[in-house]
Write a protein that holds these residues in place. Structure first.
Motif, PDB file in Angstrom:
ATOM      1  N   HIS A  81       0.855  -1.187   0.000  1.00  0.00           N
ATOM      2  CA  HIS A  81       0.000   0.000   0.000  1.00  0.00           C
ATOM      3  C   HIS A  81       0.892   1.238   0.000  1.00  0.00           C
ATOM      4  N   ILE A  82       0.754   2.058  -1.036  1.00  0.00           N
ATOM      5  CA  ILE A  82       1.565   3.270  -1.167  1.00  0.00           C
ATOM      6  C   ILE A  82       0.645   4.480  -1.168  1.00  0.00           C
ATOM      7  N   ASN A  83       0.859   5.369  -0.224  1.00  0.00           N
ATOM      8  CA  ASN A  83       0.094   6.617  -0.145  1.00  0.00           C
ATOM      9  C   ASN A  83       0.923   7.785  -0.666  1.00  0.00           C
ATOM     10  N   SER A  84       0.226   8.719  -1.303  1.00  0.00           N
ATOM     11  CA  SER A  84       0.883   9.960  -1.720  1.00  0.00           C
ATOM     12  C   SER A  84      -0.118  11.106  -1.610  1.00  0.00           C
ATOM     13  N   ASP A  85       0.364  12.309  -1.649  1.00  0.00           N
ATOM     14  CA  ASP A  85      -0.488  13.499  -1.537  1.00  0.00           C
ATOM     15  C   ASP A  85      -1.349  13.441  -0.281  1.00  0.00           C
ATOM     16  N   ASN A  89      -3.961  10.056  -2.967  1.00  0.00           N
ATOM     17  CA  ASN A  89      -3.691   9.029  -3.973  1.00  0.00           C
ATOM     18  C   ASN A  89      -3.097   7.797  -3.288  1.00  0.00           C
ATOM     19  N   SER A  90      -3.429   6.617  -3.800  1.00  0.00           N
ATOM     20  CA  SER A  90      -2.825   5.398  -3.275  1.00  0.00           C
ATOM     21  C   SER A  90      -2.721   4.360  -4.388  1.00  0.00           C
ATOM     22  N   THR A 137      -3.390  -5.039  -9.026  1.00  0.00           N
ATOM     23  CA  THR A 137      -2.917  -3.717  -8.612  1.00  0.00           C
ATOM     24  C   THR A 137      -3.899  -2.679  -9.137  1.00  0.00           C
ATOM     25  N   TYR A 138      -4.062  -1.606  -8.405  1.00  0.00           N
ATOM     26  CA  TYR A 138      -4.938  -0.516  -8.862  1.00  0.00           C
ATOM     27  C   TYR A 138      -4.501   0.797  -8.224  1.00  0.00           C
ATOM     28  N   HIS A 139      -4.901   1.853  -8.901  1.00  0.00           N
ATOM     29  CA  HIS A 139      -4.648   3.215  -8.443  1.00  0.00           C
ATOM     30  C   HIS A 139      -5.967   3.781  -7.928  1.00  0.00           C
ATOM     31  N   GLN A 140      -5.944   4.386  -6.769  1.00  0.00           N
ATOM     32  CA  GLN A 140      -7.180   4.913  -6.177  1.00  0.00           C
ATOM     33  C   GLN A 140      -6.983   6.358  -5.752  1.00  0.00           C
ATOM     34  N   THR A 147      -8.862   3.154 -10.484  1.00  0.00           N
ATOM     35  CA  THR A 147      -8.515   3.170 -11.909  1.00  0.00           C
ATOM     36  C   THR A 147      -7.271   2.310 -12.126  1.00  0.00           C
ATOM     37  N   ASP A 148      -6.936   2.090 -13.392  1.00  0.00           N
ATOM     38  CA  ASP A 148      -5.731   1.337 -13.774  1.00  0.00           C
ATOM     39  C   ASP A 148      -5.689  -0.038 -13.110  1.00  0.00           C
TER      40      ASP A 148
END
Length: 219
Positions: A81-85, A89-90, A137-140, A147-148
């Motif tokens: 699990h990668i968090n950003s902003d 975004n994750s 895998t997905y982008h949230q 998405t993705d």
């Protein structure tokens, strides 16, 4: 000199030992969660068995089988699990195990009513050898949601499941022809299939159901 003659019925009273190839299916009852039912359905089994006759009424059977627990639909866990902003975004990577593959060693003692019918009681020990399922895998994001999304099949997905399982069983076996028999085997698991701390579920997931197994005597 006088000779001793053994009655013919005594010569035939103890049957010969037999090596069998066995195959069939199990209907697993599965288990319930608050919002899901898991592990319920048909699972194939295939193996070999060896019957040793103790006398005309009692026999034992040992064997080795390949068995499956399937229909797993609530066994997902996030491995990355990668968090950003600041959490806006994750990117997540998720494992969803669908099948568990075991090697199973059954042992049963049987009472033979007659030449065609027997009942028995037994147990089996199973060792988990592999798991199969999907990885994704997905982008949230807070605005766009998921998405993705990318998914692929993967073996080796047995993390979080206990390595051993033990079940007890009853059995009714009927001889269908000279070398073919069928067994109906209700079984009840004594151990937890899942690691509760890993999946964060305070529940005992038991393997229980009924098997229909056909056996063919090779010799």
């Amino acid at each position: 000199a006088a000779s001793t003659t053994i009655p013919q019925q005594n010569l035939l009273s103890v049957k010969k030992d037999a090596l069998l190839i066995e195959g069939g299916t199990a209907f697993a009852m599965g288990w319930n969660y608050k919002d899901a039912h898991e592990g319920r359905g048909l699972n194939p089994a295939l193996g070999i068995g060896y019957i040793h006759h103790l006398n005309s009424k009692w026999s034992t059977q040992i064997g080795v089988q390949g068995s499956i627990i399937s229909h797993l639909n609530a066994s997902q866990h996030i491995i990355k699990h990668i968090n950003s902003d600041f959490g806006y975004n994750s990117i997540d990577t998720v494992v969803a195990t669908k099948f568990l593959y075991y090697v199973t060693f059954p042992l049963r003692i049987q009472y033979n009513w007659n030449s065609k019918n027997s009942i028995g009681i037994g147990c089996s020990v199973s060792h988990l050898i592999n798991g199969f399922g999907k990885m994704s895998t997905y982008h949230q994001t807070a605005d766009a949601g998921i998405t993705d999304l990318k998914e692929w099949s993967q073996t080796g997905l047995s993390r979080g499941f206990n390595e051993w399982n033990v079940v007890i069983s009853l059995a009714y076996r009927k001889k269908l022809s000279g070398k073919l028999n069928a067994s109906l085997i209700p079984y009840f698991g004594l151990m937890d299939i899942k690691n509760n701390s890993f999946f964060k579920e305070a529940k005992t997931e038991r393997d229980m159901g009924i098997q229909l197994i056909f056996g063919y005597e090779l010799f």
